[in-house]
Design a protein around this motif. Sequence first.
Motif, mmCIF file in Angstrom:
data_model
loop_
_atom_site.group_PDB
_atom_site.id
_atom_site.type_symbol
_atom_site.label_atom_id
_atom_site.label_comp_id
_atom_site.label_asym_id
_atom_site.label_seq_id
_atom_site.Cartn_x
_atom_site.Cartn_y
_atom_site.Cartn_z
ATOM 1 N N GLY A 1 0.815 -1.201 0.000
ATOM 2 C CA GLY A 1 0.000 0.000 0.000
ATOM 3 C C GLY A 1 0.852 1.256 0.000
ATOM 4 O O GLY A 1 1.887 1.314 0.663
ATOM 5 N N ILE A 2 0.404 2.248 -0.749
ATOM 6 C CA ILE A 2 1.026 3.572 -0.765
ATOM 7 C C ILE A 2 -0.011 4.557 -0.226
ATOM 8 O O ILE A 2 -1.161 4.546 -0.657
ATOM 9 N N GLY A 3 0.412 5.417 0.684
ATOM 10 C CA GLY A 3 -0.484 6.417 1.264
ATOM 11 C C GLY A 3 -0.562 7.664 0.415
ATOM 12 O O GLY A 3 0.029 8.696 0.758
ATOM 13 N N ALA A 4 -1.307 7.586 -0.666
ATOM 14 C CA ALA A 4 -1.440 8.735 -1.563
ATOM 15 C C ALA A 4 -2.048 9.931 -0.838
ATOM 16 O O ALA A 4 -1.753 11.075 -1.181
ATOM 17 N N TYR A 5 -2.863 9.676 0.168
ATOM 18 C CA TYR A 5 -3.473 10.770 0.923
ATOM 19 C C TYR A 5 -2.397 11.633 1.601
ATOM 20 O O TYR A 5 -2.604 12.819 1.821
ATOM 21 N N LEU A 6 -1.246 11.032 1.915
ATOM 22 C CA LEU A 6 -0.152 11.793 2.516
ATOM 23 C C LEU A 6 0.664 12.548 1.476
ATOM 24 O O LEU A 6 1.360 13.504 1.800
ATOM 25 N N LEU A 7 0.606 12.077 0.232
ATOM 26 C CA LEU A 7 1.485 12.596 -0.820
ATOM 27 C C LEU A 7 0.730 13.333 -1.914
ATOM 28 O O LEU A 7 1.302 13.648 -2.962
ATOM 29 N N LYS A 8 -0.545 13.604 -1.690
ATOM 30 C CA LYS A 8 -1.355 14.196 -2.764
ATOM 31 C C LYS A 8 -0.853 15.571 -3.202
ATOM 32 O O LYS A 8 -1.125 15.995 -4.313
ATOM 33 N N ASN A 9 -0.091 16.224 -2.334
ATOM 34 C CA ASN A 9 0.475 17.520 -2.706
ATOM 35 C C ASN A 9 1.958 17.417 -3.058
ATOM 36 O O ASN A 9 2.632 18.427 -3.210
ATOM 37 N N ASN A 10 2.444 16.178 -3.154
ATOM 38 C CA ASN A 10 3.837 15.946 -3.509
ATOM 39 C C ASN A 10 3.911 14.732 -4.432
ATOM 40 O O ASN A 10 4.340 13.655 -4.038
ATOM 41 N N LEU A 11 3.479 14.927 -5.662
ATOM 42 C CA LEU A 11 3.419 13.820 -6.611
ATOM 43 C C LEU A 11 4.797 13.268 -6.956
ATOM 44 O O LEU A 11 4.913 12.096 -7.318
ATOM 45 N N ASP A 12 5.834 14.076 -6.816
ATOM 46 C CA ASP A 12 7.189 13.557 -7.053
ATOM 47 C C ASP A 12 7.515 12.453 -6.044
ATOM 48 O O ASP A 12 8.064 11.411 -6.412
ATOM 49 N N ALA A 13 7.183 12.678 -4.782
ATOM 50 C CA ALA A 13 7.421 11.659 -3.745
ATOM 51 C C ALA A 13 6.559 10.430 -3.996
ATOM 52 O O ALA A 13 7.020 9.292 -3.835
ATOM 53 N N LEU A 14 5.309 10.649 -4.412
ATOM 54 C CA LEU A 14 4.424 9.533 -4.722
ATOM 55 C C LEU A 14 5.007 8.699 -5.862
ATOM 56 O O LEU A 14 5.038 7.468 -5.793
ATOM 57 N N TYR A 15 5.515 9.370 -6.871
ATOM 58 C CA TYR A 15 6.103 8.659 -8.002
ATOM 59 C C TYR A 15 7.352 7.885 -7.574
ATOM 60 O O TYR A 15 7.562 6.754 -7.998
#
Length: 173
Positions: free
Chosen positions: A122-136
């Motif tokens: 699982g990836i916590g996109a809710y934590l990274l929604k304002n930092n798509l670089d970190a999500l990627y």
Amino acid sequence: CLFHIAKTYQYFKEKYNIDLKKDTSKEAYHLWDTFRRDSVTSIVEKISTKVKSISPEILVSVTIVPSIERTYLVTFQNWTKWINKKYVNYVVCMNYTDDEELFDLNSESVMLPSIRDNIFMGIGAYLLKNNLDALYKEFKSLKKLSPRGIVIFSYDDIATNKNLQNFIRSNFN
């Protein structure tokens, strides 16, 4: 919840004749932790048996915290045993963090070779929604590890965030 904890403690006390208020030894607390871990395993086994009696094709999954030590010692989830005993078909590791190093450490520690095909990460996109670089970066890191699947959490954030929707469209079939 307190009722169930008190009831569980009372059952332990009667079964082993140990009162943890009086016996504070390492052995007593180790037995208490083993008792709780076995109790959680018993619940998972009973649910799995019931579900598979309805239909053997139903897949059973559980979510786990992303640290092997925490799952075993704190949440009493002996998930590797559950996979090996076939109580669950797969686990979803809730690796929700915005700390990239911690994300990688958690991911790598959970991807055990003998059961890697039973692990969704699982990836916590809710934590990274304002930092798509970190999500990627987290997504790219997971692709290298090749878990059985990747779970993006949470739907509420994805449903209301065009950037997350575009990220998913771009990176998943």
